[in-house]
Each structure stands twice: as structure tokens, then as C-alpha cells.
Motif scaffolding. Sequence first.
Motif, short mmCIF file in Angstrom:
data_model
loop_
_atom_site.label_atom_id
_atom_site.label_comp_id
_atom_site.label_asym_id
_atom_site.label_seq_id
_atom_site.Cartn_x
_atom_site.Cartn_y
_atom_site.Cartn_z
N MET A 1 0.79 -1.23 0.00
CA MET A 1 0.00 0.00 0.00
C MET A 1 0.83 1.29 0.00
N PRO A 2 1.95 1.36 0.72
CA PRO A 2 2.72 2.61 0.68
C PRO A 2 3.19 2.99 -0.72
N TYR A 3 3.38 2.01 -1.60
CA TYR A 3 3.78 2.32 -2.97
C TYR A 3 2.66 3.04 -3.72
N ALA A 4 1.41 2.69 -3.42
CA ALA A 4 0.28 3.38 -4.04
C ALA A 4 0.10 4.76 -3.43
N ASP A 5 0.20 4.85 -2.12
CA ASP A 5 -0.05 6.12 -1.43
C ASP A 5 1.00 7.18 -1.78
N THR A 6 2.26 6.77 -1.84
CA THR A 6 3.31 7.77 -2.05
C THR A 6 3.34 8.32 -3.47
N GLN A 7 2.60 7.73 -4.41
CA GLN A 7 2.50 8.34 -5.74
C GLN A 7 1.75 9.67 -5.69
N TRP A 8 1.01 9.90 -4.61
CA TRP A 8 0.27 11.16 -4.46
C TRP A 8 0.70 11.95 -3.23
N ILE A 9 1.75 11.52 -2.54
CA ILE A 9 2.28 12.26 -1.39
C ILE A 9 3.56 12.96 -1.85
N VAL A 10 3.53 14.27 -1.94
CA VAL A 10 4.63 15.03 -2.52
C VAL A 10 5.78 15.17 -1.52
N PRO A 11 6.97 14.69 -1.87
CA PRO A 11 8.11 14.85 -0.97
C PRO A 11 8.58 16.30 -0.93
N GLU A 12 9.24 16.66 0.14
CA GLU A 12 9.70 18.05 0.30
C GLU A 12 10.66 18.47 -0.80
N ASP A 13 11.48 17.52 -1.26
CA ASP A 13 12.50 17.87 -2.25
C ASP A 13 12.01 17.68 -3.70
N ALA A 14 10.70 17.56 -3.89
CA ALA A 14 10.16 17.41 -5.24
C ALA A 14 10.44 18.66 -6.07
N SER A 15 10.55 18.48 -7.36
CA SER A 15 10.83 19.60 -8.26
C SER A 15 9.61 20.53 -8.33
N PRO A 16 9.82 21.78 -8.72
CA PRO A 16 8.68 22.70 -8.88
C PRO A 16 7.63 22.15 -9.84
N GLN A 17 8.08 21.51 -10.92
CA GLN A 17 7.13 20.94 -11.88
C GLN A 17 6.30 19.83 -11.25
N ALA A 18 6.95 18.97 -10.44
CA ALA A 18 6.24 17.90 -9.77
C ALA A 18 5.19 18.47 -8.82
N LYS A 19 5.54 19.54 -8.13
CA LYS A 19 4.58 20.17 -7.21
C LYS A 19 3.41 20.80 -7.96
N GLU A 20 3.68 21.31 -9.15
CA GLU A 20 2.60 21.87 -9.97
C GLU A 20 1.61 20.80 -10.38
#
Length: 368
Positions: A131-150
Motif C-alpha cells: 500500500m505505501p507504494y500506491a499512497d506515495t504516488q500522491w504524497i509530494v516529498p519536500e524535495d520534489a521539483s517545482p514541476q512535480a509540485k505543480e
Amino acid sequence: MNRRLLTLLLLLPFHVLFAQKNLLTDFPKGYTPQEVGKRLAHRFVGGKHALHAGKWISYPETFNWNGSLKFAALTKDKELLKLLQDKFEPLFTTEKQLLPIMNHVDLNMFGSLPLELYQITKEKRYFELGMPYADTQWIVPEDASPQAKEWAEKGYSWQTRLWIDDMYMITIVQTQAYKVTKDRKYIDRAAKEMVLYLDELQRPNGLFYHAPDVPFYWGRGNGWMAAGMTELLRYLPKDNKDRPRILKGYLTMMKSLKEHQAPSGMWNQLIDDPQCWAETSGTAMFTYAMITGVKQGWLDKQEYAPVARKAWMAMVPYINENGAVREVCVGTNKKNDKQYYYDRPRNVGDYHGQAPYLWCTVALLEKM
């Protein structure tokens, strides 16, 4: 039989000639899904890990494993199922370091495998691992790129990158999460993501560019799209607002694929290029999508069952005496260069090809 009658029979359309037999169940010896599935699944049991970047279980291995598990469960092969479980067991202990991290579509898809094992065994440890593999596809990490956050701010996965491969990588783990939890957020967000990719990458002819800046109809890339739509449509609730759009995209693609099938029954590395070489992994993915579409009633049986059968009969001879599929395009990044796709190396026994062959065996054996 006289010559005139034989001539008339040969002129009959394929589906009429074989009207008295079920094109997707009756196969000659050596071509039955039971025989092919057993050869390929047992070959996987004894195979080495195919690691991603030399560190983690790769997506081709994951999907080969999933196919083998589905085949074992469907055929009630308890011995094979135990061998596959035993192969997984070290990932809880001595091979724990091979579990993929959760920061990319090619890695998060691993969650589909323990969730498949959970559905078969009902052992909660598989659920907790997957389940964590499914959940973390939508949990944005702090170091995500600006595009990923968009992307995330718009309700999409932060792992979005608009490569057609993604629509199997994301769809498969989100669909599995929905199947084991019955929580619609998983399948609804996968559907929303699918519509984004359809709108951005599908062309009027029904086929898909590898990426917005790569205008080539790469076989396996389109195969990921075909298989992803198929998996999603199988489980997407009828009242989901995105279902009509996804079904339209699927049907448009299947029509185009029917038109581009080579006389041999295969599809080529570049789908719309009759001079390019026949490629097995993409062919198997398209065949899987068509078999399932016929059985689910999305596709007209008279029109598409002959296409799927012709493909299957062409595919099987590409399996060598060791159960290894030939003419499999290696892992392929996007590149805006047509010759690049022509020149991709072709492997034997590559899990990119073994996996969709197994999906086909399961699809042929399933009763819809």
C-alpha cells in the motif's frame, strides 16, 4: 473436396471460416495458453533478478512476476504458486535491500506485486508492504521539483512526466490498491491521470506519441498505454465521470491497431512503419488488450477475435526451446530520432516480453 468448393472456402472471411469454433479458446497443441503459460511461468521461477540501476527489483521483473502469479492462481497450480511465494520471501529478509524506493513511476509500480500476493493469500504482510507504494504516488516529498509540485496542485501524481509508459506504471498500482481497499480515491485518481495522458499524447489516428516532443508511435510504449487502459476499464466503476473518455480512447486505439496489424499477425517496433521490424512485447500487449476487450464486450467479437487470434498464433513461435521470447526491444528512453527506434537492440528472454505473453495466457483462460 472438389477444387471449386475449396476455392470458395478460401475466399470466405476468416471469422466466417472459423464460425464453428471459438477463436479465443480452441488452439492447436503447443499454442494453448495452458502450455505457453506453464513454460513461461516456470522459466521465471528459476530466473535471476532483473534489477533497476543495479539496486532494486525492476518493473519488467515485477510484471513478469505478476503474470506468473495470476497464471498460477487461475490454473490452481499450487506448486507453482508456492515456488513464486518462496521466490518473494527473501524480500522480507535477506533481500530487503532490493525493495524499490518510492520516488518514481518505474519504482512505485512494485506495489502491485505484493498487493497481487495479498489478493491470492490474504496475508496482511503483503498488504502492508504494497500500500505505501500506491499512497506515495500522491504524497509530494519536500524535495520534489517545482514541476512535480505543480502537477500535484492540479490533482495529478507528482510523478507525472507525460511518457506513455507511465499509464501502466501508475494505473497498475492504483488499480490494485482500489481492489484491495475498495476505496474509490485510488481508481478515481488513476482515471483522472489517464485522461490527462489521453488528451496530451493520443493522436487523431488513435495511436500515441512516446512523449509530447517525440512524434513516433513506438510499439511497446503504445503497448503500455493499451494495457493500462485495459486494466483501468476492467475495474473502473460505471459511474466514474472519466470512464466514457477512457473507453473512447481505448476503442479508437484498438481500431487503429487492427488497421496496422502486419500480414504476419505481428505489430512492428514503429507501429505505422511497415518496413520496421516485428516486435514481440508490444504485440503481446496489444493482443492482451484485444482479448480482454472482446471478453468484456467492449469490442465486437466478430471483428476483433480474429485479429487477436492471428496475433497469438504469430507470437507463440517467437518463444524458443528454453521458454524465452525473442525479438524483444530493450528498455527504451524517449528520443526525437526515428533511427534510434530502428536501432534498439533486441533481446531474448527479456522480461519486457515475457510479462505480456503471460498476461495473454491469463486473458485467454479467464471466463468473463
